[in-house]
Design a protein around this motif. Structure first.
Motif, mmCIF file in Angstrom:
data_model
loop_
_atom_site.group_PDB
_atom_site.id
_atom_site.type_symbol
_atom_site.label_atom_id
_atom_site.label_comp_id
_atom_site.label_asym_id
_atom_site.label_seq_id
_atom_site.Cartn_x
_atom_site.Cartn_y
_atom_site.Cartn_z
ATOM 1 N N SER A 41 -17.557 130.090 68.380
ATOM 2 C CA SER A 41 -17.067 129.370 67.204
ATOM 3 C C SER A 41 -17.680 129.942 65.930
ATOM 4 O O SER A 41 -18.539 130.820 65.971
ATOM 5 C CB SER A 41 -17.419 127.885 67.324
ATOM 6 N N ARG A 42 -17.245 129.399 64.793
ATOM 7 C CA ARG A 42 -17.796 129.842 63.502
ATOM 8 C C ARG A 42 -19.304 129.654 63.457
ATOM 9 O O ARG A 42 -20.027 130.458 62.882
ATOM 10 C CB ARG A 42 -17.172 129.034 62.376
ATOM 11 N N SER A 43 -19.772 128.589 64.071
ATOM 12 C CA SER A 43 -21.203 128.262 64.016
ATOM 13 C C SER A 43 -22.012 128.931 65.112
ATOM 14 O O SER A 43 -23.240 128.822 65.114
ATOM 15 C CB SER A 43 -21.385 126.748 64.123
ATOM 16 N N GLY A 44 -21.336 129.617 66.054
ATOM 17 C CA GLY A 44 -22.053 130.318 67.113
ATOM 18 C C GLY A 44 -22.069 129.627 68.459
ATOM 19 O O GLY A 44 -22.663 130.153 69.410
ATOM 20 N N SER A 45 -21.407 128.486 68.581
ATOM 21 C CA SER A 45 -21.277 127.862 69.907
ATOM 22 C C SER A 45 -20.389 128.736 70.781
ATOM 23 O O SER A 45 -19.485 129.409 70.277
ATOM 24 C CB SER A 45 -20.674 126.469 69.779
ATOM 25 N N THR A 46 -20.650 128.713 72.083
ATOM 26 C CA THR A 46 -19.935 129.620 72.974
ATOM 27 C C THR A 46 -19.347 128.901 74.188
ATOM 28 O O THR A 46 -19.758 127.794 74.541
ATOM 29 C CB THR A 46 -20.870 130.733 73.480
ATOM 30 N N ASN A 47 -18.392 129.557 74.806
ATOM 31 C CA ASN A 47 -17.813 129.092 76.055
ATOM 32 C C ASN A 47 -17.408 130.315 76.861
ATOM 33 O O ASN A 47 -16.944 131.304 76.288
ATOM 34 C CB ASN A 47 -16.603 128.184 75.788
ATOM 35 N N TYR A 48 -17.599 130.248 78.182
ATOM 36 C CA TYR A 48 -17.351 131.399 79.039
ATOM 37 C C TYR A 48 -16.478 131.026 80.228
ATOM 38 O O TYR A 48 -16.527 129.897 80.736
ATOM 39 C CB TYR A 48 -18.670 131.959 79.588
ATOM 40 N N ALA A 49 -15.731 131.996 80.701
ATOM 41 C CA ALA A 49 -15.019 131.829 81.961
ATOM 42 C C ALA A 49 -16.039 131.784 83.098
ATOM 43 O O ALA A 49 -17.081 132.454 83.033
ATOM 44 C CB ALA A 49 -14.059 132.995 82.173
ATOM 45 N N ASP A 50 -15.729 131.018 84.122
ATOM 46 C CA ASP A 50 -16.646 130.914 85.257
ATOM 47 C C ASP A 50 -16.926 132.273 85.883
ATOM 48 O O ASP A 50 -18.022 132.525 86.382
ATOM 49 C CB ASP A 50 -16.069 129.970 86.320
ATOM 50 N N SER A 51 -15.945 133.148 85.849
ATOM 51 C CA SER A 51 -16.075 134.457 86.485
ATOM 52 C C SER A 51 -17.113 135.363 85.817
ATOM 53 O O SER A 51 -17.573 136.336 86.426
ATOM 54 C CB SER A 51 -14.721 135.165 86.515
ATOM 55 N N VAL A 52 -17.482 135.046 84.575
ATOM 56 C CA VAL A 52 -18.435 135.903 83.852
ATOM 57 C C VAL A 52 -19.684 135.163 83.420
ATOM 58 O O VAL A 52 -20.615 135.775 82.879
ATOM 59 C CB VAL A 52 -17.777 136.557 82.621
ATOM 60 N N LYS A 53 -19.724 133.860 83.648
ATOM 61 C CA LYS A 53 -20.856 133.058 83.200
ATOM 62 C C LYS A 53 -22.149 133.583 83.819
ATOM 63 O O LYS A 53 -22.225 133.842 85.019
ATOM 64 C CB LYS A 53 -20.618 131.598 83.590
#
Length: 125
Positions: free
Chosen positions: A52-64
């Protein structure tokens, strides 16, 4: 209008690492949510990571746990550090952005405003 140019792809052995970079130009980078997605031959595109703009992240389970997305608003760049690479990570990787600043995977491809031409990552021995 935003132009996105990816770099850093290449051939790497299984277990190796690569760092992809995406340079953005043409608009105010800090106002966009950013993401990386990939598409392997004969497969549907797959969202890999969002930031996000503020640096929050989210990942696919396959790459977490293996991939890390980061951004530098001062340099208008977003990166994807990829560790412990597997043959199934082989794909063309695309940088993308959205004014919606969402971290929700199910809406990203609808919300996506711009994307680059991609960089090829091949994981093979």
């Amino acid at each position: 209008q935003v132009q996105l140019v990816e770099s850093g792809g290449g051939l790497v052995q299984p277990g190796g690492s690569l760092r992809l970079s995406c340079a953005a130009s043409g608009s105010i980078f800090s106002t966009y949510g950013m993401g990386w997605y990939r598409q392997a031959p004969g497969k549907q595109r797959e969202l890999v990571a969002l930031i996000s703009r503020s640096g929050s992240t989210n990942y696919a389970d396959s790459v977490k746990g293996r991939f890390t997305i980061s951004r530098d608003n001062a340099k208008s760049t977003v990166s994807l550090q990829m560790n412990s690479l597997k043959p199934e990570d082989t794909a063309v990787y695309y940088c993308s952005c959205s004014r919606m600043n969402t971290l929700v995977f199910t809406t990203w491809f609808i919300a996506m405003d711009y994307w680059g031409k991609g960089t090829l990552v091949t994981v093979s021995s």
